[in-house]
Scaffold this motif. Structure first.
Motif, PDB file in Angstrom:
ATOM      1  N   LYS A   1       0.680  -0.886   0.192  1.00 50.16           N
ATOM      2  CA  LYS A   1       0.162  -0.090   0.412  1.00 50.16           C
ATOM      3  C   LYS A   1       0.468   1.527  -0.139  1.00 50.16           C
ATOM      4  CE  LYS A   1      -0.515   0.505   5.480  1.00 50.16           C
ATOM      5  NZ  LYS A   1      -0.859   0.677   6.220  1.00 50.16           N
ATOM      6  N   GLU A   2       2.013   1.050   0.400  1.00 57.03           N
ATOM      7  CA  GLU A   2       3.371   2.442   0.244  1.00 57.03           C
ATOM      8  C   GLU A   2       3.343   2.468  -0.723  1.00 57.03           C
ATOM      9  OE1 GLU A   2       3.157   3.641   2.683  1.00 57.03           O
ATOM     10  OE2 GLU A   2       2.742   1.723   4.747  1.00 57.03           O
ATOM     11  N   ASP A   3       3.628   4.377  -1.242  1.00 55.56           N
ATOM     12  CA  ASP A   3       3.985   4.855  -2.105  1.00 55.56           C
ATOM     13  C   ASP A   3       5.366   4.551  -2.297  1.00 55.56           C
ATOM     14  OD1 ASP A   3       4.208   6.435  -4.437  1.00 55.56           O
ATOM     15  OD2 ASP A   3       4.107   8.430  -3.299  1.00 55.56           O
ATOM     16  N   VAL A   4       5.853   4.240  -3.726  1.00 52.47           N
ATOM     17  CA  VAL A   4       6.865   3.586  -3.588  1.00 52.47           C
ATOM     18  C   VAL A   4       8.218   4.593  -4.478  1.00 52.47           C
ATOM     19  CG1 VAL A   4       8.379   2.282  -6.344  1.00 52.47           C
ATOM     20  CG2 VAL A   4       6.184   1.690  -4.596  1.00 52.47           C
ATOM     21  N   ASP A   5       7.798   6.138  -4.544  1.00 53.27           N
ATOM     22  CA  ASP A   5       8.459   7.080  -4.885  1.00 53.27           C
ATOM     23  C   ASP A   5       8.428   7.595  -3.774  1.00 53.27           C
ATOM     24  OD1 ASP A   5       8.317   6.577  -7.663  1.00 53.27           O
ATOM     25  OD2 ASP A   5       6.736   8.540  -7.905  1.00 53.27           O
ATOM     26  N   ARG A   6       8.516   7.451  -2.697  1.00 52.08           N
ATOM     27  CA  ARG A   6       8.684   8.231  -0.776  1.00 52.08           C
ATOM     28  C   ARG A   6       9.251   7.156  -0.004  1.00 52.08           C
ATOM     29  NH1 ARG A   6       9.214  12.160   2.140  1.00 52.08           N
ATOM     30  NH2 ARG A   6       9.100  11.395   4.033  1.00 52.08           N
ATOM     31  N   VAL A   7       9.012   6.234  -0.197  1.00 54.24           N
ATOM     32  CA  VAL A   7      10.082   4.965   0.269  1.00 54.24           C
ATOM     33  C   VAL A   7      11.390   5.488  -0.496  1.00 54.24           C
ATOM     34  CG1 VAL A   7      10.139   2.480   0.079  1.00 54.24           C
ATOM     35  CG2 VAL A   7       7.961   3.337   0.721  1.00 54.24           C
ATOM     36  N   ILE A   8      11.461   4.886  -1.580  1.00 54.66           N
ATOM     37  CA  ILE A   8      12.586   5.491  -2.268  1.00 54.66           C
ATOM     38  C   ILE A   8      13.147   7.154  -1.971  1.00 54.66           C
ATOM     39  CG2 ILE A   8      13.703   5.718  -4.807  1.00 54.66           C
ATOM     40  CD1 ILE A   8      12.470   4.158  -6.131  1.00 54.66           C
ATOM     41  N   GLU A   9      12.672   7.939  -2.117  1.00 54.63           N
ATOM     42  CA  GLU A   9      12.461   8.993  -1.251  1.00 54.63           C
ATOM     43  C   GLU A   9      13.905   9.144   0.079  1.00 54.63           C
ATOM     44  OE1 GLU A   9      11.371  13.941  -0.483  1.00 54.63           O
ATOM     45  OE2 GLU A   9      10.153  12.577  -1.603  1.00 54.63           O
ATOM     46  N   VAL A  10      13.281   8.090   1.320  1.00 48.53           N
ATOM     47  CA  VAL A  10      13.316   7.634   2.484  1.00 48.53           C
ATOM     48  C   VAL A  10      14.531   7.555   2.443  1.00 48.53           C
ATOM     49  CG1 VAL A  10      12.481   7.003   4.651  1.00 48.53           C
ATOM     50  CG2 VAL A  10      10.705   8.685   3.354  1.00 48.53           C
ATOM     51  N   LEU A  11      14.523   6.161   1.825  1.00 50.82           N
ATOM     52  CA  LEU A  11      15.988   5.368   1.954  1.00 50.82           C
ATOM     53  C   LEU A  11      17.289   6.370   1.966  1.00 50.82           C
ATOM     54  CD1 LEU A  11      14.634   1.780   0.930  1.00 50.82           C
ATOM     55  CD2 LEU A  11      14.939   2.720   3.079  1.00 50.82           C
ATOM     56  N   ASN A  12      16.775   6.223   0.393  1.00 52.56           N
ATOM     57  CA  ASN A  12      17.928   7.629  -0.463  1.00 52.56           C
ATOM     58  C   ASN A  12      19.124   8.507   0.953  1.00 52.56           C
ATOM     59  OD1 ASN A  12      18.183   6.332  -2.428  1.00 52.56           O
ATOM     60  ND2 ASN A  12      16.803   7.460  -3.586  1.00 52.56           N
ATOM     61  N   GLU A  13      17.603   9.251   1.168  1.00 53.05           N
ATOM     62  CA  GLU A  13      18.208  10.284   3.126  1.00 53.05           C
ATOM     63  C   GLU A  13      18.567   9.726   3.632  1.00 53.05           C
ATOM     64  OE1 GLU A  13      14.338  12.034   4.061  1.00 53.05           O
ATOM     65  OE2 GLU A  13      14.216  13.169   2.042  1.00 53.05           O
ATOM     66  N   ILE A  14      18.340   8.609   4.373  1.00 50.60           N
ATOM     67  CA  ILE A  14      18.779   7.240   5.540  1.00 50.60           C
ATOM     68  C   ILE A  14      20.534   6.990   4.538  1.00 50.60           C
ATOM     69  CG2 ILE A  14      18.884   5.451   6.652  1.00 50.60           C
ATOM     70  CD1 ILE A  14      15.981   5.179   6.740  1.00 50.60           C
ATOM     71  N   GLY A  15      20.927   6.417   2.948  1.00 57.12           N
ATOM     72  CA  GLY A  15      22.388   6.780   3.082  1.00 57.12           C
ATOM     73  C   GLY A  15      22.780   8.022   3.269  1.00 57.12           C
ATOM     74  N   GLU A  16      22.498   9.222   2.718  1.00 58.73           N
ATOM     75  CA  GLU A  16      22.839  10.247   2.636  1.00 58.73           C
ATOM     76  C   GLU A  16      23.525  10.578   3.987  1.00 58.73           C
ATOM     77  OE1 GLU A  16      23.971  11.908   0.556  1.00 58.73           O
ATOM     78  OE2 GLU A  16      22.848  11.013  -1.104  1.00 58.73           O
ATOM     79  N   GLU A  17      22.238  10.559   5.124  1.00 58.73           N
ATOM     80  CA  GLU A  17      22.752  10.758   6.305  1.00 58.73           C
ATOM     81  C   GLU A  17      24.040   9.800   7.073  1.00 58.73           C
ATOM     82  OE1 GLU A  17      19.030   9.663   8.618  1.00 58.73           O
ATOM     83  OE2 GLU A  17      17.961  11.588   7.962  1.00 58.73           O
ATOM     84  N   ILE A  18      23.964   8.550   6.837  1.00 60.56           N
ATOM     85  CA  ILE A  18      24.631   7.902   7.457  1.00 60.56           C
ATOM     86  C   ILE A  18      26.314   7.544   6.462  1.00 60.56           C
ATOM     87  CG2 ILE A  18      24.965   5.502   6.017  1.00 60.56           C
ATOM     88  CD1 ILE A  18      24.952   4.495   8.379  1.00 60.56           C
ATOM     89  N   ALA A  19      25.781   8.456   5.636  1.00 60.07           N
ATOM     90  CA  ALA A  19      27.320   8.776   4.505  1.00 60.07           C
ATOM     91  C   ALA A  19      28.059  10.068   4.867  1.00 60.07           C
ATOM     92  CB  ALA A  19      27.108   9.189   2.850  1.00 60.07           C
ATOM     93  N   ALA A  20      26.664  11.146   5.968  1.00 62.20           N
ATOM     94  CA  ALA A  20      27.253  12.098   6.617  1.00 62.20           C
ATOM     95  C   ALA A  20      27.590  12.260   7.924  1.00 62.20           C
ATOM     96  CB  ALA A  20      26.055  13.380   6.567  1.00 62.20           C
TER      97      ALA A  20
END
Length: 485
Positions: A300-319
């Motif tokens: 039921k989740e929005d695919v684009d929203r999930v991709i955006e959230v996961l990419n943000e998590i990757g950027e956060e751990i890289a910083a």
């Protein structure tokens, strides 16, 4: 015969005295012995000085340093024993001569031996000396050239950071190749010398052949392990400190040599694996590693929203100041990887330093769980949907509850021939209360669904039991009616 100078000088001593012995040649014998010692000492000093100068000249050049070491090792033998032997033989012959002994047989023997030695050295001896000298030269060249060639080849294939490790591996391989080359040179030289000495080498070669076959059968696994170890080290397939999977076993490489590799797995167990058993080696930490995560969310989740959230998590751990130093590239969503039974799965990839991928993936799973909970994105668990068939009424909890309630009021069957039978009291209906939520709350949860399915199963079982009871009562009534008639 007239008196000699010494006899006259010593006053014509009586026979049998010491002075008479000196006059008869004893004094000349003593002088010859002293002259031999002095000559040996002088020649020794001259030779040692010359040899030391030669050693210094050879040590100045790297190509002739080994020759200088060999000359220095032979210094004591040449200057002491060889020169002493020459002067000693000459002094003994001179002393025997002045004492009146016949030394002609010794002189003739030395002449014959010298002539035979000279003839032998001029023919076979010269060839043997050349064989030994060339073997020595080739051995020295092999000891110097092979390590350099191995180092240059292996350093050309490695990075600067691996310089020390490559030098260690090149030294190991160089020692193996140098040992093999030296053994081959010495064996070849031995056979060539035996040939020059007219010794038949056919039986020797036959014996070596038979022994080689026997050793080959007995040591075939050892030879296979050694050959595999040479290629593992030469190709740098893995090294000490890498995490690998070999022969179906995963673990940290604790040590490696030409015969075996020692692994320690996550449970602390040590595995000793012969190199010949390794057909495929999977190195998980060579140069760099990779973060590889599969993240599943609900359909039921929005695919684009999930991709955006996961990419943000990757950027956060890289910083992050700690985890960011372990990463080479930030973990990002590669693609929507699969549509599974209960989830939509996304794949995240990112490069990192060797052996850091497990620590980073653990932290990422923690952050993904926390963030998805905060965003309200469901991480699903496996569940099943019950299919009731075509043209079936929808599944409603209140209908199931009524059906369960009705099953607790079993119908009674009174005999037709005995209407005077007292009717049984009507049982009180049993109210079924759902354990999750209230009767008015019709929200379907997994727990309530399981509860209602269990109630349906119980109702079906109760109906079967009631039908069986009714059948028994009917048969009994028919039997009673037949008996009364």
């Amino acid at each position: 015969m007239g008196d000699s100078f010494l006899d006259t000088f010593l006053g014509h001593p009586a026979d049998g005295t010491f002075m008479a012995w000196l006059a008869d040649g004893g004094l000349w014998a003593a002088l010859i012995a002293v002259a031999a010692v002095v000559g040996w000492w002088v020649v020794r000093i001259i030779l040692r000085r010359g040899l030391r100068q030669a050693v210094q000249g050879l040590d100045q050049h790297e190509a002739t340093a080994d020759v200088g070491m060999a000359v220095q090792a032979a210094d004591s033998w040449i200057s002491n024993f060889l020169v002493a032997a020459v002067f000693g033989i000459a002094a003994v012959l001179g002393i025997l001569h002045v004492l009146g002994n016949n030394i002609d047989p010794a002189i003739d023997y030395l002449k014959d031996a010298g002539s035979a030695t000279g003839n032998w050295l001029a023919t076979d001896g010269l060839r043997i000396v050349l064989i030994l000298f060339m073997s020595w030269v080739v051995t020295r060249v092999a000891r110097r050239v092979i390590p350099r060639v191995m180092s240059s080849i292996m350093l050309g294939q490695a990075s600067t950071a691996d310089h020390d490790e490559v030098l260690k591996r090149s030294e190991t391989l160089s020692s193996v190749f140098v040992g093999a080359a030296v053994a081959l040179i010495y064996v070849s030289a031995l056979f060539m010398v035996l040939t020059e000495l007219s010794v038949p080498i056919g039986p020797v070669l036959g014996g070596f052949g038979i022994a080689g076959i026997a050793v080959g059968f007995g040591a075939q696994y050892l030879v296979r392990d050694l050959i595999a170890g040479i290629f593992i080290l030469a190709e740098n397939q893995y090294r000490t400190g890498d995490v690998v999977t070999i022969a179906g076993i995963s673990g940290l490489v604790e040590s490696i040599n030409l015969r075996r590799t020692v692994l320690r797995d996550l449970d602390g167990q040590v595995h000793v694996i012969p190199n010949g058993e390794i057909t495929v080696a999977s190195n998980k930490t060579k140069y760099w590693s990779r973060v590889n995560l599969d993240i599943g969310v609900a359909y039921k989740e929005d695919v684009d929203r999930v991709i955006e959230v996961l990419n943000e998590i990757g950027e956060e751990i890289a910083a992050d100041p700690y985890y960011g130093l372990m990463l080479i590239t930030p973990p990002q969503v590669l693609r929507l990887n699969s549509l599974d039974d209960s989830a939509v799965t996304f794949k995240m990839l990112g490069d990192c330093k060797p052996m850091k991928q497990w620590e980073i993936m653990g932290e990422m799973r923690k952050r993904i769980k926390t963030r998805l909970d905060a965003e309200g994105i469901e991480i699903p668990f496996p569940h099943q949907t019950v299919y009731w068939g075509d043209a079936q009424p929808p599944f409603r909890p209140e209908v199931v509850a009524d059906a369960v309630r009705d099953t607790h009021v079993p119908p009674t069957m009174a005999p037709a021939a005995k209407p005077e039978t007292t009717p049984t009291a009507e049982p009180t209906p049993v109210e079924v209360k759902p354990t999750v939520g209230s009767q008015d709350d019709l929200e379907m949860t997994p727990e309530r669904r399981e509860e209602l399915l269990a109630a349906i199963a119980m109702a079906a079982a109760s109906r079967v039991a009631d039908a069986t009871s009714m059948d028994i009562q009917a048969r009994t009534l028919l039997v009673d009616t037949a008996d009364s008639e």
